[in-house]
Design a protein around this motif. Sequence first.
Motif, PDB file in Angstrom:
ATOM      1  N   TRP A 150      -1.750   7.077 -18.187  1.00  0.00           N
ATOM      2  CA  TRP A 150      -3.076   6.760 -17.653  1.00  0.00           C
ATOM      3  C   TRP A 150      -3.091   6.462 -16.154  1.00  0.00           C
ATOM      4  O   TRP A 150      -4.157   6.400 -15.543  1.00  0.00           O
ATOM      5  N   MET A 151      -1.921   6.284 -15.549  1.00  0.00           N
ATOM      6  CA  MET A 151      -1.877   5.918 -14.124  1.00  0.00           C
ATOM      7  C   MET A 151      -2.558   6.969 -13.251  1.00  0.00           C
ATOM      8  O   MET A 151      -2.428   8.172 -13.489  1.00  0.00           O
ATOM      9  N   ALA A 152      -3.265   6.505 -12.239  1.00  0.00           N
ATOM     10  CA  ALA A 152      -3.947   7.411 -11.318  1.00  0.00           C
ATOM     11  C   ALA A 152      -2.938   8.253 -10.542  1.00  0.00           C
ATOM     12  O   ALA A 152      -1.905   7.749 -10.102  1.00  0.00           O
ATOM     13  N   GLN A 153      -3.239   9.541 -10.395  1.00  0.00           N
ATOM     14  CA  GLN A 153      -2.400  10.438  -9.607  1.00  0.00           C
ATOM     15  C   GLN A 153      -3.266  11.449  -8.880  1.00  0.00           C
ATOM     16  O   GLN A 153      -4.323  11.851  -9.362  1.00  0.00           O
ATOM     17  N   SER A 154      -2.790  11.876  -7.734  1.00  0.00           N
ATOM     18  CA  SER A 154      -3.486  12.896  -6.955  1.00  0.00           C
ATOM     19  C   SER A 154      -3.618  14.178  -7.768  1.00  0.00           C
ATOM     20  O   SER A 154      -2.680  14.556  -8.481  1.00  0.00           O
ATOM     21  N   PRO A 155      -4.752  14.869  -7.666  1.00  0.00           N
ATOM     22  CA  PRO A 155      -4.889  16.163  -8.341  1.00  0.00           C
ATOM     23  C   PRO A 155      -3.873  17.190  -7.848  1.00  0.00           C
ATOM     24  O   PRO A 155      -3.628  18.195  -8.521  1.00  0.00           O
ATOM     25  N   LEU A 156      -3.278  16.940  -6.680  1.00  0.00           N
ATOM     26  CA  LEU A 156      -2.312  17.871  -6.093  1.00  0.00           C
ATOM     27  C   LEU A 156      -0.878  17.414  -6.303  1.00  0.00           C
ATOM     28  O   LEU A 156       0.032  17.871  -5.613  1.00  0.00           O
ATOM     29  N   VAL A 157      -0.669  16.535  -7.277  1.00  0.00           N
ATOM     30  CA  VAL A 157       0.661  15.961  -7.473  1.00  0.00           C
ATOM     31  C   VAL A 157       1.701  17.028  -7.820  1.00  0.00           C
ATOM     32  O   VAL A 157       2.890  16.859  -7.570  1.00  0.00           O
ATOM     33  N   LEU A 197       0.817  -1.206   0.000  1.00  0.00           N
ATOM     34  CA  LEU A 197       0.000   0.000   0.000  1.00  0.00           C
ATOM     35  C   LEU A 197       0.861   1.272   0.000  1.00  0.00           C
ATOM     36  O   LEU A 197       0.574   2.221  -0.725  1.00  0.00           O
ATOM     37  N   ALA A 198       1.918   1.304   0.813  1.00  0.00           N
ATOM     38  CA  ALA A 198       2.764   2.496   0.889  1.00  0.00           C
ATOM     39  C   ALA A 198       3.363   2.842  -0.470  1.00  0.00           C
ATOM     40  O   ALA A 198       3.504   4.024  -0.823  1.00  0.00           O
ATOM     41  N   ASN A 199       3.716   1.829  -1.264  1.00  0.00           N
ATOM     42  CA  ASN A 199       4.302   2.080  -2.579  1.00  0.00           C
ATOM     43  C   ASN A 199       3.261   2.606  -3.559  1.00  0.00           C
ATOM     44  O   ASN A 199       3.564   3.444  -4.415  1.00  0.00           O
ATOM     45  N   LEU A 200       2.028   2.099  -3.431  1.00  0.00           N
ATOM     46  CA  LEU A 200       0.955   2.624  -4.275  1.00  0.00           C
ATOM     47  C   LEU A 200       0.661   4.083  -3.936  1.00  0.00           C
ATOM     48  O   LEU A 200       0.416   4.910  -4.831  1.00  0.00           O
ATOM     49  N   ILE A 201       0.676   4.398  -2.649  1.00  0.00           N
ATOM     50  CA  ILE A 201       0.435   5.779  -2.231  1.00  0.00           C
ATOM     51  C   ILE A 201       1.544   6.689  -2.748  1.00  0.00           C
ATOM     52  O   ILE A 201       1.276   7.797  -3.237  1.00  0.00           O
ATOM     53  N   ALA A 202       2.796   6.238  -2.668  1.00  0.00           N
ATOM     54  CA  ALA A 202       3.915   7.036  -3.174  1.00  0.00           C
ATOM     55  C   ALA A 202       3.763   7.288  -4.673  1.00  0.00           C
ATOM     56  O   ALA A 202       4.044   8.388  -5.167  1.00  0.00           O
ATOM     57  N   LEU A 203       3.300   6.273  -5.403  1.00  0.00           N
ATOM     58  CA  LEU A 203       3.066   6.421  -6.836  1.00  0.00           C
ATOM     59  C   LEU A 203       1.949   7.426  -7.092  1.00  0.00           C
ATOM     60  O   LEU A 203       2.066   8.308  -7.952  1.00  0.00           O
ATOM     61  N   TRP A 204       0.872   7.330  -6.316  1.00  0.00           N
ATOM     62  CA  TRP A 204      -0.285   8.214  -6.497  1.00  0.00           C
ATOM     63  C   TRP A 204       0.049   9.664  -6.143  1.00  0.00           C
ATOM     64  O   TRP A 204      -0.420  10.601  -6.789  1.00  0.00           O
ATOM     65  N   LEU A 205       0.888   9.846  -5.113  1.00  0.00           N
ATOM     66  CA  LEU A 205       1.278  11.191  -4.692  1.00  0.00           C
ATOM     67  C   LEU A 205       2.342  11.806  -5.605  1.00  0.00           C
ATOM     68  O   LEU A 205       2.685  12.976  -5.457  1.00  0.00           O
ATOM     69  N   GLY A 206       2.869  11.028  -6.536  1.00  0.00           N
ATOM     70  CA  GLY A 206       3.872  11.541  -7.450  1.00  0.00           C
ATOM     71  C   GLY A 206       5.280  11.535  -6.895  1.00  0.00           C
ATOM     72  O   GLY A 206       6.178  12.155  -7.466  1.00  0.00           O
TER      73      GLY A 206
END
Length: 234
Positions: A218-225, A181-190
């Motif tokens: 196409w990968m999901a990313q935070s709008p605040l990345v 999960l932590a790695n997915l969050i890091a990916l999502w946060l940019g």
Amino acid sequence: MDKKSKNLSGSLCPAMASADLLGDKWTLLLLREMFLGTTRFSRFQKAIPRMSPSILSKRLKTLEAAEIIIRKAAPSGQATEYKLTRSGRELGPIVENMAVWGMRWRKRSIAAQDCDVGGFMWDFHRTLNTSGLPDGETVILVQISDRTDLNTWWVIVNDDDVDLCTDDPGHDVDVYLTAPLANLIALWLGDVGVQPAVDDQTIYLDGPRHLMNTAQDWMAQSPLVGVRPAASAR
């Protein structure tokens, strides 16, 4: 206490009056969902899974009493929708600025906190860049490798429509995305790009070549990345 402090602590202070109504974390999460387009009770529950139905109901009633939201019958007539009033819409920049401030000054603590898997996956599925995917259906199977429950999620994309399932919908999987999960969050946060994460084996990504070659698109990313953390609080 000086004169200025006394004024701020008084009940006539507009900032304090606003904080009394909006300073609760559940209220802020609820408003955030409304600004992202959520309007129905069941969708609020999916987006904020740690929020109990009783708390959700209470916060909705509080916001309605404050005339920040109103209840309206859905077009189908089978459900109730919650809509922002003019007063509610004016809170948009406030909530957004709080999120930007959090990314700049509190990002480290945000990333380290005990994240709710359901809440994260709800954000993940709705921030996929569908324009980077082929026309028609694309199914992404997300497997969270360090969780024993709620660890398998199907993200089903049909053009601009994106659904999230915890039960196998029976569709052929196009892309497999596996990581803690932590790695997915890091990916999502940019904090890390798709290809560096794959190269470092912090995430596992498998699928057709055309989807692998365009994964960064196409990968999901935070709008605040794009909001970078401040160098120092000092």
